[in-house]
Design a protein around this motif. Sequence first.
Motif, PDB file in Angstrom:
ATOM      1  N   ALA A 216      47.800  61.483  19.450  1.00 33.54           N
ATOM      2  CA  ALA A 216      46.526  61.236  20.134  1.00 33.54           C
ATOM      3  C   ALA A 216      45.766  62.544  20.351  1.00 33.54           C
ATOM      4  O   ALA A 216      44.535  62.596  20.199  1.00 33.54           O
ATOM      5  CB  ALA A 216      46.785  60.533  21.468  1.00 33.54           C
ATOM      6  N   LEU A 217      46.509  63.603  20.692  1.00 37.31           N
ATOM      7  CA  LEU A 217      45.858  64.904  20.907  1.00 37.31           C
ATOM      8  C   LEU A 217      45.283  65.440  19.605  1.00 37.31           C
ATOM      9  O   LEU A 217      44.173  66.004  19.580  1.00 37.31           O
ATOM     10  CB  LEU A 217      46.857  65.906  21.502  1.00 37.31           C
ATOM     11  CG  LEU A 217      47.223  65.660  22.978  1.00 37.31           C
ATOM     12  CD1 LEU A 217      48.419  66.530  23.387  1.00 37.31           C
ATOM     13  CD2 LEU A 217      46.032  65.905  23.893  1.00 37.31           C
ATOM     14  N   ALA A 218      46.010  65.260  18.510  1.00 37.27           N
ATOM     15  CA  ALA A 218      45.497  65.704  17.204  1.00 37.27           C
ATOM     16  C   ALA A 218      44.254  64.913  16.828  1.00 37.27           C
ATOM     17  O   ALA A 218      43.250  65.461  16.339  1.00 37.27           O
ATOM     18  CB  ALA A 218      46.586  65.549  16.143  1.00 37.27           C
ATOM     19  N   ALA A 219      44.284  63.614  17.100  1.00 37.06           N
ATOM     20  CA  ALA A 219      43.122  62.767  16.813  1.00 37.06           C
ATOM     21  C   ALA A 219      41.935  63.197  17.677  1.00 37.06           C
ATOM     22  O   ALA A 219      40.788  63.256  17.204  1.00 37.06           O
ATOM     23  CB  ALA A 219      43.475  61.303  17.061  1.00 37.06           C
ATOM     24  N   ALA A 220      42.214  63.510  18.940  1.00 40.30           N
ATOM     25  CA  ALA A 220      41.145  63.918  19.860  1.00 40.30           C
ATOM     26  C   ALA A 220      40.468  65.203  19.366  1.00 40.30           C
ATOM     27  O   ALA A 220      39.244  65.361  19.463  1.00 40.30           O
ATOM     28  CB  ALA A 220      41.718  64.117  21.263  1.00 40.30           C
ATOM     29  N   GLU A 221      41.278  66.108  18.853  1.00 39.43           N
ATOM     30  CA  GLU A 221      40.740  67.362  18.332  1.00 39.43           C
ATOM     31  C   GLU A 221      39.791  67.098  17.173  1.00 39.43           C
ATOM     32  O   GLU A 221      38.689  67.654  17.100  1.00 39.43           O
ATOM     33  CB  GLU A 221      41.923  68.248  17.885  1.00 39.43           C
ATOM     34  CG  GLU A 221      41.586  69.690  17.601  1.00 39.43           C
ATOM     35  CD  GLU A 221      41.007  70.414  18.809  1.00 39.43           C
ATOM     36  OE1 GLU A 221      41.489  70.177  19.933  1.00 39.43           O
ATOM     37  OE2 GLU A 221      40.049  71.198  18.620  1.00 39.43           O
ATOM     38  N   GLN A 222      40.224  66.223  16.293  1.00 39.58           N
ATOM     39  CA  GLN A 222      39.393  65.868  15.135  1.00 39.58           C
ATOM     40  C   GLN A 222      38.099  65.179  15.579  1.00 39.58           C
ATOM     41  O   GLN A 222      37.011  65.470  15.085  1.00 39.58           O
ATOM     42  CB  GLN A 222      40.220  64.949  14.233  1.00 39.58           C
ATOM     43  CG  GLN A 222      39.580  64.644  12.895  1.00 39.58           C
ATOM     44  CD  GLN A 222      40.423  63.658  12.082  1.00 39.58           C
ATOM     45  OE1 GLN A 222      41.655  63.637  12.194  1.00 39.58           O
ATOM     46  NE2 GLN A 222      39.758  62.866  11.262  1.00 39.58           N
ATOM     47  N   GLU A 226      33.338  65.554  15.862  1.00 44.75           N
ATOM     48  CA  GLU A 226      32.279  64.558  15.624  1.00 44.75           C
ATOM     49  C   GLU A 226      31.444  64.353  16.890  1.00 44.75           C
ATOM     50  O   GLU A 226      30.604  63.457  16.941  1.00 44.75           O
ATOM     51  CB  GLU A 226      32.896  63.209  15.242  1.00 44.75           C
ATOM     52  CG  GLU A 226      33.713  63.264  13.971  1.00 44.75           C
ATOM     53  CD  GLU A 226      34.453  61.939  13.715  1.00 44.75           C
ATOM     54  OE1 GLU A 226      34.045  60.904  14.279  1.00 44.75           O
ATOM     55  OE2 GLU A 226      35.419  61.976  12.949  1.00 44.75           O
ATOM     56  N   GLY A 227      31.804  65.107  17.943  1.00 43.51           N
ATOM     57  CA  GLY A 227      31.062  64.973  19.193  1.00 43.51           C
ATOM     58  C   GLY A 227      31.575  63.866  20.093  1.00 43.51           C
ATOM     59  O   GLY A 227      30.898  63.468  21.037  1.00 43.51           O
ATOM     60  N   ILE A 228      32.787  63.363  19.816  1.00 45.21           N
ATOM     61  CA  ILE A 228      33.370  62.326  20.677  1.00 45.21           C
ATOM     62  C   ILE A 228      34.382  62.981  21.605  1.00 45.21           C
ATOM     63  O   ILE A 228      35.305  63.654  21.151  1.00 45.21           O
ATOM     64  CB  ILE A 228      34.050  61.215  19.841  1.00 45.21           C
ATOM     65  CG1 ILE A 228      33.022  60.548  18.924  1.00 45.21           C
ATOM     66  CG2 ILE A 228      34.738  60.193  20.753  1.00 45.21           C
ATOM     67  CD1 ILE A 228      33.609  59.560  17.929  1.00 45.21           C
TER      68      ILE A 228
END
Lengths: 325, 319
Positions: A216-222, A226-228
């Motif tokens: 989830a943290l890796a996804a959040a970084e990505q 995108e500005g999310i």
Amino acid sequence: MREISFSQAIVEATAEEMRRDPNVCVWGLDVGPYGGAFGCTRGLYEEFGPERVFDMPISELGYVGMGVGAAATGLRPIVELQFSDWITLPSDALINQAAKMRYMFGGVLAVPMVLRAPVGGYLAAAGQHSNSYESMFAHIPGLKVVLPSTPYDAKGLLKSAIRDNNTVLFFEHKKLYEIKGPVPQEEYTIPLGKADIKRPGSDVTVVAYAFMVRKALAAAEQLAQEGISVEVLDLRTVSPLDEEAILNSVKKTQRLVIVQETWRRCSVGAEVAAIVAEQALDYLDAPIVRVTARDVPIPFSPVLENYVLPQEADIVAAVRRVVHA
Amino acid sequence: MEIPRETLIRMLELMLKIRHFENRVKELFAAGEMPGFVHLYLGQEAIAAGVCATLNQDDYITSTHRGHGHIIAKGADMKYMMAELYGKATGYNKGKGGSQHIAWPGLGILGANGIVSGGIPIATGAAMSARLRKSGQVAVAFFGDGAANEGAFHESLNIAAAFCLPVVYVCENNLYGVGTRQSCVRKIENIADRAAGYGMPGVVVDGNDVLAVYEAAYEAVTRARSGEGPTLIECKTYRWRTHFEGEPDTYRPPEEVEAWMRREPIAPYRRHLIEQGIISASEAEALEQGVIAQVDEAVAFARNSPFPAPESALEDLWA
């Protein structure tokens, strides 16, 4: 701050509690001179000796059931299962005995046992060495269920679990054992039943636990690129569940993605979704999305396993869905 | 073997308590005064009495669904037992356990257990605990013939022998697991023979002879307490009643039931004590009348006790 691995954090927590309390002892498969299949009892036999750290035969119902009896009579046993998949074998000792004894006997005794067991997949270990059964045990009144995601949490939560007067199932993800993280030298504990915001954010809440927190943290970084802005809430304990932390985060972000490695049906994620639906539906700007394993046994071939288990890309896609809903 | 006079009398008293308690429960249950199910210990009194007479108050026992006898023999007060059977707030376990789940750690009672073989690993763990704490306590697991076919039995006995634990396994072989005759589902005649497979002594005794039970238990408990490890004692016995009260007895030949009832354990023992001058006939009668009065008192206590507040159902889950 110094960094140690997740498995070293487990060893440290155990050793510190054994020094503090002579009634804490460890048994299981290969936990003695061998040091545990994943190194989580390394050095304990040498420091505390065969009286307090000893190997058991491959008799899960026998030695977990003994943990229940020993805990009811003054010890604080830490019983290690070599793989949590085998928890089906001592399930009577956990579900019909440990979980119920205090209640059924009107509070006249307690069962302060910790059962430690490795969980999780992504190792091509196939259908009987890759499971995460926390949902089944979170369903049982009288059991606490903990799944740490970092070395820091592992140490602080395990110390609390050992001191807790109830039976605690402490599930450790195999993919986390070698991962290092900051852990202070000084004494600390982390209370059971408290979630932790691992990354603050404002657009969407991603609730996760154990190895899924890293994904989830890796996804959040990505997604940040995108500005999310993703808030990652690590449950840390799935029973009791920190409802307040979940609701507070969802009320702030108004969007919820739940990530778990285990199956979807009747699971921790289903419970989290139900709590939010019951208590914070009006706050939601989008339907809740769950990212979970597909409801089949964990297959061997990595191509199949990766298809069944949740991936970082699945989390990214789920967040985009709720943000753009 | 020289058994102290007070122990000989105590065993008679315990058997009488169990007999009268169970007979009263039988009547009260039939009259619809008690909720749920009861499994009566009638006919097996000599085993609980003979074994528990060898134990200290802080020694541990685990019991079974047919547990009233063990609980009484370990020293429980019949008032709080009866109240528990009635589901009353004054019961040993506040009405949360009932007939199959009475526990009282102050007397070493780690619980009657509704799971066949459920208590065997718990007693084994209590023995491990006693050894690590160097407390000198012994644990006794009571269980039936059916439990001896469970994995928990095998796993526990192997571990207990390997670790030389202070535990005694008391198998009450009453020939039937619910309605199945054990000889149909077990090849060997004596469960005690299995002890050899674990490396511990196995002893067969007449479970309806309280002196034989006492002597076997005494030797096993002494052995356990002195660090020589576990023993498996198989007591051959018979339950007078069906598996649970209200179950029709369709599976046992009436002549078999009658033959075993003629071998009942209390009257011959009482005669023996009188013949030996341990107790006079009038003292025995007074003892029995005293027991009956205690059972009367227990029933009155249970009847007059309040039910628990419904919301107390949410208490006692967490320590």
